[in-house]
Motif scaffolding. Structure first.
Motif, PDB file in Angstrom:
ATOM      1  N   GLN A 304      32.780  41.548  50.320  1.00  0.00           N
ATOM      2  CA  GLN A 304      33.942  41.074  49.855  1.00  0.00           C
ATOM      3  C   GLN A 304      33.620  40.082  48.722  1.00  0.00           C
ATOM      4  OE1 GLN A 304      35.867  39.931  53.417  1.00  0.00           O
ATOM      5  NE2 GLN A 304      37.005  41.911  53.670  1.00  0.00           N
ATOM      6  N   SER A 313      38.844  39.527  42.935  1.00  0.00           N
ATOM      7  CA  SER A 313      39.903  39.823  43.825  1.00  0.00           C
ATOM      8  C   SER A 313      39.393  40.956  44.933  1.00  0.00           C
ATOM      9  CB  SER A 313      41.202  40.428  43.504  1.00  0.00           C
ATOM     10  OG  SER A 313      41.919  40.907  44.529  1.00  0.00           O
ATOM     11  N   THR A 314      39.448  41.135  46.231  1.00  0.00           N
ATOM     12  CA  THR A 314      38.876  42.117  46.877  1.00  0.00           C
ATOM     13  C   THR A 314      39.522  43.459  46.843  1.00  0.00           C
ATOM     14  OG1 THR A 314      40.555  41.432  48.715  1.00  0.00           O
ATOM     15  CG2 THR A 314      38.131  40.608  48.667  1.00  0.00           C
ATOM     16  N   THR A 315      40.633  43.225  45.842  1.00  0.00           N
ATOM     17  CA  THR A 315      41.154  44.691  45.416  1.00  0.00           C
ATOM     18  C   THR A 315      40.536  45.085  44.243  1.00  0.00           C
ATOM     19  OG1 THR A 315      43.487  44.346  46.592  1.00  0.00           O
ATOM     20  CG2 THR A 315      43.236  45.943  44.548  1.00  0.00           C
ATOM     21  N   THR A 317      39.560  47.752  41.051  1.00  0.00           N
ATOM     22  CA  THR A 317      40.241  48.899  40.091  1.00  0.00           C
ATOM     23  C   THR A 317      38.915  49.942  39.764  1.00  0.00           C
ATOM     24  OG1 THR A 317      41.909  47.510  39.367  1.00  0.00           O
ATOM     25  CG2 THR A 317      41.387  49.708  38.531  1.00  0.00           C
ATOM     26  N   THR A 322      42.238  54.011  39.818  1.00  0.00           N
ATOM     27  CA  THR A 322      42.709  53.672  41.263  1.00  0.00           C
ATOM     28  C   THR A 322      42.268  52.547  41.786  1.00  0.00           C
ATOM     29  OG1 THR A 322      42.084  56.236  41.695  1.00  0.00           O
ATOM     30  CG2 THR A 322      42.213  54.937  43.774  1.00  0.00           C
ATOM     31  N   GLU A 323      43.296  51.747  42.623  1.00  0.00           N
ATOM     32  CA  GLU A 323      42.952  50.502  43.270  1.00  0.00           C
ATOM     33  C   GLU A 323      42.622  50.820  44.665  1.00  0.00           C
ATOM     34  OE1 GLU A 323      46.261  47.803  43.015  1.00  0.00           O
ATOM     35  OE2 GLU A 323      45.719  47.283  40.731  1.00  0.00           O
ATOM     36  N   PHE A 324      41.401  49.952  45.145  1.00  0.00           N
ATOM     37  CA  PHE A 324      41.167  50.093  46.504  1.00  0.00           C
ATOM     38  C   PHE A 324      41.047  48.792  47.169  1.00  0.00           C
ATOM     39  CE2 PHE A 324      37.638  50.973  49.580  1.00  0.00           C
ATOM     40  CZ  PHE A 324      38.226  51.952  50.258  1.00  0.00           C
ATOM     41  N   ASP A 325      41.415  48.780  48.220  1.00  0.00           N
ATOM     42  CA  ASP A 325      41.396  47.334  48.904  1.00  0.00           C
ATOM     43  C   ASP A 325      40.229  47.079  49.671  1.00  0.00           C
ATOM     44  OD1 ASP A 325      41.883  44.935  49.904  1.00  0.00           O
ATOM     45  OD2 ASP A 325      43.687  45.607  51.072  1.00  0.00           O
ATOM     46  N   GLY A 327      39.541  44.067  51.303  1.00  0.00           N
ATOM     47  CA  GLY A 327      39.761  42.788  51.935  1.00  0.00           C
ATOM     48  C   GLY A 327      40.385  43.117  53.294  1.00  0.00           C
ATOM     49  N   ARG A 391      40.104  53.645  54.836  1.00  0.00           N
ATOM     50  CA  ARG A 391      39.640  52.247  54.582  1.00  0.00           C
ATOM     51  C   ARG A 391      38.506  52.039  54.880  1.00  0.00           C
ATOM     52  NH1 ARG A 391      42.399  48.114  55.142  1.00  0.00           N
ATOM     53  NH2 ARG A 391      40.765  47.292  57.066  1.00  0.00           N
TER      54      ARG A 391
END
Length: 506
Positions: A304, A313-315, A317, A322-325, A327, A391
């Motif tokens: 992280q 950010s922990t999100t 791109t 595509t965005e990937f979280d 967090g 996830r």
């Protein structure tokens, strides 16, 4: 032959490249011949530079169109665009980070002889040094109104089209060209450096010590993998390229370095695909008086923090948008229960090999060579469960026979305290409660040796030196290993050959 500006250039044929090279080599000869009268020639030792293109863009990037600063600077860069007119020539100079500035070479400022030399000697791809006033052109382009210039390095081969995407094969075979023409290639290199710096900073915050362990080893160990072999003439013995630093790092823990890590190169003589490379970068870390739960917490923090360092950010791109979280707290699931639920049949450490073979056959799961209970369970788990993980997920509690360096579970018989971390559908990291009992470790090595005797090339060998270290007492320890290349894949969405600067290609 005259050159076309890169943004409009057609793809060059072999004949075009041959012809351009001949023309450029003739220019190189002329520059060398002029060396006594024109300082530097084709490849001067140094050129006058007072600033950099990124620095000028940071300081003067907001100039209004047509503005003059009265300030002068000397900068150097590679020409990636060139347009010659009668009394005024334009060139775009690119720095190593991709930032650009325009050079304007005018008859009024440099004189007829210098302008003519520019037209005759300068090509796309050349490195040039220019000095002059910092201005903004009538179109608002930050520029140097050149008063003096010289070749910094003559390019004898032309650049590829700067506005046409290189094929993946071309990118990995000629990464130097990829770095010149493609922003993503440059940002990936810097992202990797940022990730490594972040990892080291996080470890420093937890009082870890970075060490280096041997890359050439008399005996491979620390992973189930096929090694590369070589030979030492000085020692007259066969040596192996490291497949993992684990057994040496554990020696360090035995010696009292309670929190230790290494970022290293590993080599495994196995297949190559979108997530595997024969040569790859690995992080391994060991923390005394921790376990696989504590080391999972640390791994989540490391990843992280690295994502924040690169993406803010922990999100993150990915390359495809595509965005990937990454967090929050990551899921933790147990291997056997998650497999049983997905397969619709209860599978436990006591499930027999025949039953597992039948289940594999029913579902078209490839049976691994030298199949054991553990290998089949892991293959079945990948078939039934892995594809449904969306996830970041720690998959906990593995079969004992596939994890010879891991402590048995403290409360669940037949499994060990090991996790694999899955992100984006691939394994990113693995962590253990380390096996520190030298007697059990020897028994595990013996079982591995039996597999090797039956032809399993990936089975571990008995490492007497490591066992001797354990016999001196190793504290309870949690350990982890993570592929740096794969960490970049998780953050950027790129394939492994894109995250490695110079990947191995045939």
């Amino acid at each position: 032959m005259p050159e076309t500006p890169a943004e409009n250039a057609p793809e060059l044929t072999e004949e075009d490249i041959f012809e351009q090279k001949a023309v450029r080599l003739a220019k190189r000869e002329r520059l060398i011949a002029e060396r006594e009268s024109a300082a530097g020639g084709a490849y001067p030792v140094t050129v006058p530079v007072t600033s950099t293109i990124p620095a000028l863009r940071a300081q003067y990037g907001e100039l209004e169109a047509g503005a003059e600063t009265g300030e002068t600077a000397a900068v150097a860069g590679r020409i990636v665009f060139s347009r010659n007119t009668g009394k005024l020539c334009f060139a775009t100079l690119q720095a190593g980070d991709g930032s650009r500035i325009q050079a304007m070479v005018s008859l009024a400022n440099v004189g007829d002889e210098s302008l003519q030399r520019w037209k005759e000697l300068v090509d796309l791809g050349d490195h040039v040094a220019v000095s002059g006033e910092i201005i903004s052109s009538r179109r608002g382009e930050l520029s140097i109104m050149v008063s003096a210039w010289e070749i910094a390095a003559k390019a004898v081969l032309p650049l590829p089209n700067m506005y046409t995407e290189l094929s993946e094969e071309s990118r990995v075979r000629s990464r130097f060209l990829d770095l010149i023409v493609r922003d993503t290639a440059r940002t990936t290199v810097r992202a990797r450096a940022t990730v490594n710096a972040s990892l080291r900073a996080t470890f420093a915050g937890h009082d870890f010590v970075e060490v280096e362990t041997p890359m050439l080893q008399v005996q491979p160990g620390g992973a189930t993998a096929r090694p590369f072999t070589t030979r030492s003439n000085a020692f007259d013995t066969e040596l192996y390229l490291r497949i993992a630093p684990e057994l040496y790092l554990k020696r360090a823990v035995v010696g009292g370095i309670d929190r230790v890590f290494e970022i290293n190169r590993n080599f495994r003589n196995e297949g190559a695909d979108s997530t595997h490379s024969p040569e790859f970068a690995m992080l391994e870390a060991y923390q005394a008086y921790s376990d696989y739960n504590g080391i999972a917490d640390l791994t989540q923090e490391l990843i992280q923090n690295a994502a924040i360092a690169v993406a803010g950010s922990t999100t993150v791109t990915w390359a495809d948008g595509t965005e990937f979280d990454l967090g929050g707290e990551w899921d933790r699931v147990s291997m056997y229960p998650s497999l049983s639920e997905a397969a619709g049949v209860e599978i436990t450490p006591e499930t027999g090999l025949e039953e597992l073979l039948a289940l594999a056959e029913q579902n078209g799961v490839e049976v691994p060579k030298h199949a054991t209970h553990g290998k089949l369970v892991e293959e079945l788990w990948e078939h039934f469960v892995k594809q449904h993980l969306t996830r970041p997920t720690f998959v906990m509690d593995f079969p004992v026979d596939t994890s010879p360096l891991v402590r048995e579970h403290r409360s669940v018989p037949g499994v060990v305290e090991k996790w694999d971390l899955y992100v984006r559908g691939f394994e990113l990291a693995t962590g253990y409660s380390e096996l520190v009992d030298p007697v059990i470790q020897r028994e595990r090595f013996v079982e591995q040796a039996k597999l090797a005797a039956r032809g399993d090339d990936e089975a571990m060998r008995i490492d007497e030196e490591f066992l001797r270290a354990l016999e001196h007492g190793m504290p309870p320890t949690g350990g982890m290993g993570m592929g740096i290349d794969r960490l970049l894949m998780a953050i950027t969405g790129l394939g492994i050959r894109e995250t490695i600067l110079f990947p191995l290609v045939k």
